[in-house]
Design a protein around this motif. Structure first.
Motif, PDB file in Angstrom:
ATOM      1  N   VAL A   1       0.835  -1.207   0.000  1.00 36.01           N
ATOM      2  CA  VAL A   1       0.000   0.000   0.000  1.00 36.01           C
ATOM      3  C   VAL A   1       0.867   1.254   0.000  1.00 36.01           C
ATOM      4  O   VAL A   1       0.606   2.196  -0.755  1.00 36.01           O
ATOM      5  CB  VAL A   1      -0.964  -0.007   1.210  1.00 36.01           C
ATOM      6  N   LEU A   2       1.917   1.262   0.809  1.00 38.37           N
ATOM      7  CA  LEU A   2       2.801   2.427   0.860  1.00 38.37           C
ATOM      8  C   LEU A   2       3.511   2.659  -0.471  1.00 38.37           C
ATOM      9  O   LEU A   2       3.617   3.806  -0.933  1.00 38.37           O
ATOM     10  CB  LEU A   2       3.808   2.277   1.997  1.00 38.37           C
ATOM     11  N   TRP A   3       4.008   1.611  -1.096  1.00 34.50           N
ATOM     12  CA  TRP A   3       4.671   1.766  -2.390  1.00 34.50           C
ATOM     13  C   TRP A   3       3.702   2.279  -3.454  1.00 34.50           C
ATOM     14  O   TRP A   3       4.037   3.149  -4.254  1.00 34.50           O
ATOM     15  CB  TRP A   3       5.298   0.448  -2.835  1.00 34.50           C
ATOM     16  N   ILE A   4       2.494   1.719  -3.473  1.00 34.26           N
ATOM     17  CA  ILE A   4       1.504   2.156  -4.466  1.00 34.26           C
ATOM     18  C   ILE A   4       1.127   3.618  -4.242  1.00 34.26           C
ATOM     19  O   ILE A   4       1.020   4.393  -5.204  1.00 34.26           O
ATOM     20  CB  ILE A   4       0.272   1.229  -4.444  1.00 34.26           C
ATOM     21  N   LEU A   5       0.944   4.022  -2.986  1.00 35.42           N
ATOM     22  CA  LEU A   5       0.631   5.430  -2.700  1.00 35.42           C
ATOM     23  C   LEU A   5       1.766   6.344  -3.137  1.00 35.42           C
ATOM     24  O   LEU A   5       1.520   7.415  -3.704  1.00 35.42           O
ATOM     25  CB  LEU A   5       0.344   5.616  -1.211  1.00 35.42           C
ATOM     26  N   LEU A   6       3.008   5.927  -2.908  1.00 32.57           N
ATOM     27  CA  LEU A   6       4.150   6.731  -3.326  1.00 32.57           C
ATOM     28  C   LEU A   6       4.153   6.920  -4.836  1.00 32.57           C
ATOM     29  O   LEU A   6       4.364   8.031  -5.334  1.00 32.57           O
ATOM     30  CB  LEU A   6       5.458   6.068  -2.873  1.00 32.57           C
ATOM     31  N   ILE A   7       3.873   5.871  -5.577  1.00 23.72           N
ATOM     32  CA  ILE A   7       3.867   5.959  -7.039  1.00 23.72           C
ATOM     33  C   ILE A   7       2.692   6.798  -7.531  1.00 23.72           C
ATOM     34  O   ILE A   7       2.827   7.551  -8.494  1.00 23.72           O
ATOM     35  CB  ILE A   7       3.866   4.550  -7.657  1.00 23.72           C
ATOM     36  N   LEU A   8       1.553   6.704  -6.863  1.00 21.27           N
ATOM     37  CA  LEU A   8       0.397   7.503  -7.288  1.00 21.27           C
ATOM     38  C   LEU A   8       0.564   8.989  -6.965  1.00 21.27           C
ATOM     39  O   LEU A   8       0.136   9.843  -7.738  1.00 21.27           O
ATOM     40  CB  LEU A   8      -0.881   6.966  -6.627  1.00 21.27           C
ATOM     41  N   ILE A   9       1.188   9.288  -5.832  1.00 15.61           N
ATOM     42  CA  ILE A   9       1.350  10.684  -5.423  1.00 15.61           C
ATOM     43  C   ILE A   9       2.496  11.356  -6.178  1.00 15.61           C
ATOM     44  O   ILE A   9       2.384  12.510  -6.599  1.00 15.61           O
ATOM     45  CB  ILE A   9       1.552  10.770  -3.896  1.00 15.61           C
ATOM     46  N   LEU A  10       3.615  10.633  -6.331  1.00 13.52           N
ATOM     47  CA  LEU A  10       4.793  11.161  -7.033  1.00 13.52           C
ATOM     48  C   LEU A  10       5.146  10.219  -8.179  1.00 13.52           C
ATOM     49  O   LEU A  10       6.049   9.385  -8.041  1.00 13.52           O
ATOM     50  CB  LEU A  10       5.984  11.275  -6.071  1.00 13.52           C
ATOM     51  N   PRO A  11       4.486  10.333  -9.322  1.00 13.32           N
ATOM     52  CA  PRO A  11       4.632   9.322 -10.377  1.00 13.32           C
ATOM     53  C   PRO A  11       6.073   9.093 -10.853  1.00 13.32           C
ATOM     54  O   PRO A  11       6.507   7.952 -10.927  1.00 13.32           O
ATOM     55  CB  PRO A  11       3.770   9.856 -11.517  1.00 13.32           C
ATOM     56  N   ILE A  12       6.811  10.119 -11.153  1.00 14.23           N
ATOM     57  CA  ILE A  12       8.149   9.940 -11.700  1.00 14.23           C
ATOM     58  C   ILE A  12       9.144   9.605 -10.585  1.00 14.23           C
ATOM     59  O   ILE A  12       9.885   8.624 -10.671  1.00 14.23           O
ATOM     60  CB  ILE A  12       8.594  11.187 -12.485  1.00 14.23           C
ATOM     61  N   VAL A  13       9.156  10.410  -9.535  1.00 11.63           N
ATOM     62  CA  VAL A  13      10.084  10.194  -8.423  1.00 11.63           C
ATOM     63  C   VAL A  13       9.770   8.869  -7.724  1.00 11.63           C
ATOM     64  O   VAL A  13      10.679   8.097  -7.394  1.00 11.63           O
ATOM     65  CB  VAL A  13      10.031  11.368  -7.420  1.00 11.63           C
ATOM     66  N   GLY A  14       8.501   8.581  -7.515  1.00 13.71           N
ATOM     67  CA  GLY A  14       8.101   7.332  -6.878  1.00 13.71           C
ATOM     68  C   GLY A  14       8.526   6.123  -7.691  1.00 13.71           C
ATOM     69  O   GLY A  14       8.980   5.117  -7.141  1.00 13.71           O
ATOM     70  N   PHE A  15       8.417   6.211  -9.008  1.00 14.17           N
ATOM     71  CA  PHE A  15       8.838   5.110  -9.874  1.00 14.17           C
ATOM     72  C   PHE A  15      10.343   4.884  -9.771  1.00 14.17           C
ATOM     73  O   PHE A  15      10.811   3.742  -9.665  1.00 14.17           O
ATOM     74  CB  PHE A  15       8.440   5.387 -11.326  1.00 14.17           C
ATOM     75  N   ILE A  16      11.102   5.962  -9.771  1.00 16.87           N
ATOM     76  CA  ILE A  16      12.561   5.841  -9.675  1.00 16.87           C
ATOM     77  C   ILE A  16      12.957   5.245  -8.327  1.00 16.87           C
ATOM     78  O   ILE A  16      13.817   4.350  -8.262  1.00 16.87           O
ATOM     79  CB  ILE A  16      13.234   7.206  -9.910  1.00 16.87           C
ATOM     80  N   ILE A  17      12.325   5.703  -7.248  1.00 12.66           N
ATOM     81  CA  ILE A  17      12.620   5.150  -5.925  1.00 12.66           C
ATOM     82  C   ILE A  17      12.247   3.672  -5.879  1.00 12.66           C
ATOM     83  O   ILE A  17      12.981   2.847  -5.339  1.00 12.66           O
ATOM     84  CB  ILE A  17      11.898   5.944  -4.817  1.00 12.66           C
ATOM     85  N   TRP A  18      11.115   3.319  -6.481  1.00  8.84           N
ATOM     86  CA  TRP A  18      10.696   1.923  -6.506  1.00  8.84           C
ATOM     87  C   TRP A  18      11.700   1.067  -7.277  1.00  8.84           C
ATOM     88  O   TRP A  18      12.021  -0.049  -6.858  1.00  8.84           O
ATOM     89  CB  TRP A  18       9.305   1.798  -7.127  1.00  8.84           C
ATOM     90  N   LEU A  19      12.221   1.578  -8.398  1.00 11.91           N
ATOM     91  CA  LEU A  19      13.219   0.831  -9.161  1.00 11.91           C
ATOM     92  C   LEU A  19      14.460   0.533  -8.326  1.00 11.91           C
ATOM     93  O   LEU A  19      15.042  -0.545  -8.427  1.00 11.91           O
ATOM     94  CB  LEU A  19      13.639   1.626 -10.407  1.00 11.91           C
ATOM     95  N   ILE A  20      14.850   1.488  -7.502  1.00 18.67           N
ATOM     96  CA  ILE A  20      16.069   1.338  -6.710  1.00 18.67           C
ATOM     97  C   ILE A  20      15.833   0.493  -5.466  1.00 18.67           C
ATOM     98  O   ILE A  20      16.624  -0.396  -5.155  1.00 18.67           O
ATOM     99  CB  ILE A  20      16.624   2.727  -6.323  1.00 18.67           C
ATOM    100  N   ALA A  21      14.756   0.754  -4.744  1.00 20.23           N
ATOM    101  CA  ALA A  21      14.594   0.161  -3.416  1.00 20.23           C
ATOM    102  C   ALA A  21      13.306  -0.644  -3.221  1.00 20.23           C
ATOM    103  O   ALA A  21      13.092  -1.176  -2.141  1.00 20.23           O
ATOM    104  CB  ALA A  21      14.637   1.276  -2.362  1.00 20.23           C
ATOM    105  N   GLY A  22      12.478  -0.732  -4.214  1.00 15.71           N
ATOM    106  CA  GLY A  22      11.174  -1.361  -4.036  1.00 15.71           C
ATOM    107  C   GLY A  22      11.209  -2.859  -3.960  1.00 15.71           C
ATOM    108  O   GLY A  22      12.218  -3.496  -4.246  1.00 15.71           O
ATOM    109  N   PRO A  23      10.067  -3.448  -3.575  1.00 17.19           N
ATOM    110  CA  PRO A  23       9.973  -4.910  -3.519  1.00 17.19           C
ATOM    111  C   PRO A  23      10.054  -5.490  -4.928  1.00 17.19           C
ATOM    112  O   PRO A  23       9.540  -4.917  -5.879  1.00 17.19           O
ATOM    113  CB  PRO A  23       8.596  -5.160  -2.894  1.00 17.19           C
ATOM    114  N   LYS A  24      10.726  -6.594  -5.061  1.00 14.68           N
ATOM    115  CA  LYS A  24      10.901  -7.225  -6.364  1.00 14.68           C
ATOM    116  C   LYS A  24       9.686  -8.085  -6.678  1.00 14.68           C
ATOM    117  O   LYS A  24       9.035  -8.631  -5.797  1.00 14.68           O
ATOM    118  CB  LYS A  24      12.164  -8.090  -6.394  1.00 14.68           C
TER     119      LYS A  24
END
Length: 61
Positions: free
Chosen positions: A32-55
């Motif tokens: 839920v936290l990862w999805i909210l991050l991507i929805l709120i900050l689409p570009i920055v959230g995606f980049i953070i997810w690529l680096i540190a997100g769950p695989k």
């Protein structure tokens, strides 16, 4: 024209990230936290997810 294509690319990448998060072995709260991050900050959230997100895929036991 280019801004429309860029927006479409960001949308596709964000949808791919959200699908990967849902299929990951992370806890529900983390998902839920990862999805909210991507929805709120689409570009920055995606980049953070690529680096540190769950695989994607199942967790190895």
């Amino acid at each position: 024209m280019f801004s429309m294509i860029g927006g479409l690319v960001v949308l596709i990448l964000d949808i791919w990230a959200i699908v990967s998060i849902i299929g990951s072995g992370a806890s529900t709260g983390a998902k839920v936290l990862w999805i909210l991050l991507i929805l709120i900050l689409p570009i920055v959230g995606f980049i953070i997810w690529l680096i540190a997100g769950p695989k994607g895929g199942r967790a190895i036991a």
